[in-house]
Design a protein around this motif. Structure first.
Motif, short mmCIF file in Angstrom:
data_model
loop_
_atom_site.label_atom_id
_atom_site.label_comp_id
_atom_site.label_asym_id
_atom_site.label_seq_id
_atom_site.Cartn_x
_atom_site.Cartn_y
_atom_site.Cartn_z
N UNK A 27 0.80 -1.23 0.00
CA UNK A 27 0.00 0.00 0.00
C UNK A 27 0.83 1.27 0.00
N UNK A 28 2.09 1.18 0.46
CA UNK A 28 2.92 2.38 0.43
C UNK A 28 3.98 2.40 1.51
N UNK A 29 4.74 3.50 1.50
CA UNK A 29 5.83 3.72 2.45
C UNK A 29 5.66 5.05 3.17
N UNK A 30 6.01 5.02 4.44
CA UNK A 30 6.14 6.25 5.21
C UNK A 30 7.52 6.26 5.83
N UNK A 34 11.59 12.01 3.61
CA UNK A 34 10.67 11.96 2.46
C UNK A 34 11.34 11.39 1.22
N UNK A 35 12.59 11.73 1.01
CA UNK A 35 13.31 11.24 -0.17
C UNK A 35 13.40 9.71 -0.15
N UNK A 36 13.72 9.14 1.02
CA UNK A 36 13.81 7.68 1.14
C UNK A 36 12.46 7.03 0.87
N UNK A 37 11.39 7.63 1.38
CA UNK A 37 10.05 7.09 1.15
C UNK A 37 9.71 7.10 -0.33
N UNK A 48 4.05 6.71 -1.75
CA UNK A 48 4.63 7.14 -0.48
C UNK A 48 3.61 8.02 0.22
N UNK A 49 3.61 7.97 1.53
CA UNK A 49 2.61 8.68 2.31
C UNK A 49 3.26 9.76 3.18
#
Length: 283
Positions: A27-30, A34-37, A48-49
């Motif tokens: 479903x995504x990454x947090x 932010x760049x890594x996500x 990304x969330x």
């Protein structure tokens, strides 16, 4: 099982990609970075969330793939969010689910520690080797079959482990993975003193290292043991000790004592008492 990741480092990236390739909905990454996500999301072909709440609402399972020291902190961030009925997982080898997620039953969620017995060394390539990894799983009994079944459906070997054994299990993994590197470095240092550069030393050691590992994995440690300790060659062992400084002597003695215990299993008729006495001097 819709699965989200909190933490976009090596383990998070690798597992996310691995899950996606096996048809699991990521479903995504947090991530606080932010760049890594964004990078992880692009790599696993997901989103990304910016908000934890958003990722949690979209997910049936959450993997807290952050450093061990941050797992409790992240748990405290999410425990009062809508996690009822969800799987909350971490990938620490040493931390149990109960220690990682105190009070999780009161929140109506299910906690698990899921550890790949594998050195995840690269953010974007290690996923290729995860199909060969052995996974150990520990946590809430109620939904344990679903979690183990998920990894078994990927083709991985899975073993359940008791919470009380987690630290000892992780110690075993660290010795096999990390401490072996220290021993090889010790060999490299000694060869350097003999005039080898690192490249030639590694080349010289390669057949010994690869051959040893192959024999151990195929035949076990007892059948694979060779060398002066196994032969009970006290004279050579004494010479080895004489060429080492005090700290390295201690390392040699301790490891050789373990080798003696293996040698006794291989050669029950052999008398190792003189060698044991030599190794214990000044200990």
């Amino acid at each position: 099982m819709r699965t989200g990741f909190i933490g976009a480092g090596k383990v998070g990236c690798s597992l996310g990609k691995y899950f996606a390739l096996h048809g699991l909905c990521v479903t995504g990454y947090y991530d606080a970075d932010e760049k890594s996500a964004r990078e992880a999301a692009e790599f696993a072909d997901t989103n990304w969330e910016q908000e934890l709440d958003s990722l949690i609402r979209k997910s049936d399972a959450l993997f807290l793939t952050v450093p061990d020291g941050l797992i409790n902190d992240v748990w405290n961030q999410i425990r009062d969010l809508p996690i009822k009925g969800k799987f909350i997982c971490h990938c620490s080898g040493a931390l149990s689910a109960k220690d990682a997620f105190p009070g999780i039953k009161d929140k109506g969620a299910f906690g698990y520690s899921i550890h790949p017995l594998f050195a995840v060394s690269d953010k974007f390539h290690s996923y290729k080797e995860l199909s060969h990894a052995y996974f150990t799983i520990e946590g809430d009994q109620e939904r344990l079959d679903e979690i183990t079944g998920l990894f078994e459906s990927f083709g991985n070997q899975v073993r359940l482990i008791n919470a009380k054994d987690k630290v000892k299990y992780h110690c075993a993994a660290a010795i096999c993975s990390n401490h072996v590197i220290a021993l090889i470095q010790e060999s490299l240092d000694l060869l350097s003193e003999c005039g080898f550069d690192e490249k030639s030393a590694l080349s010289a050691l390669a057949p010994i290292v690869s051959g040893n590992v192959s024999h151990i994995l195929g035949e076990g440690t007892v059948s694979s043991l060779t060398g002066p300790v196994e032969r009970c060659d006290v004279r050579t062992v004494r010479k080895h000790l004489q060429c080492l400084d005090e700290k390295d002597q201690m390392l040699y003695r301790l490891i050789s004592e373990k080798l003696v215990s293996i040698g006794k299993r291989k050669n029950p008729e052999r008398d190792y008492s003189e060698l044991e006495q030599t190794l214990s001097v000044d200990m």
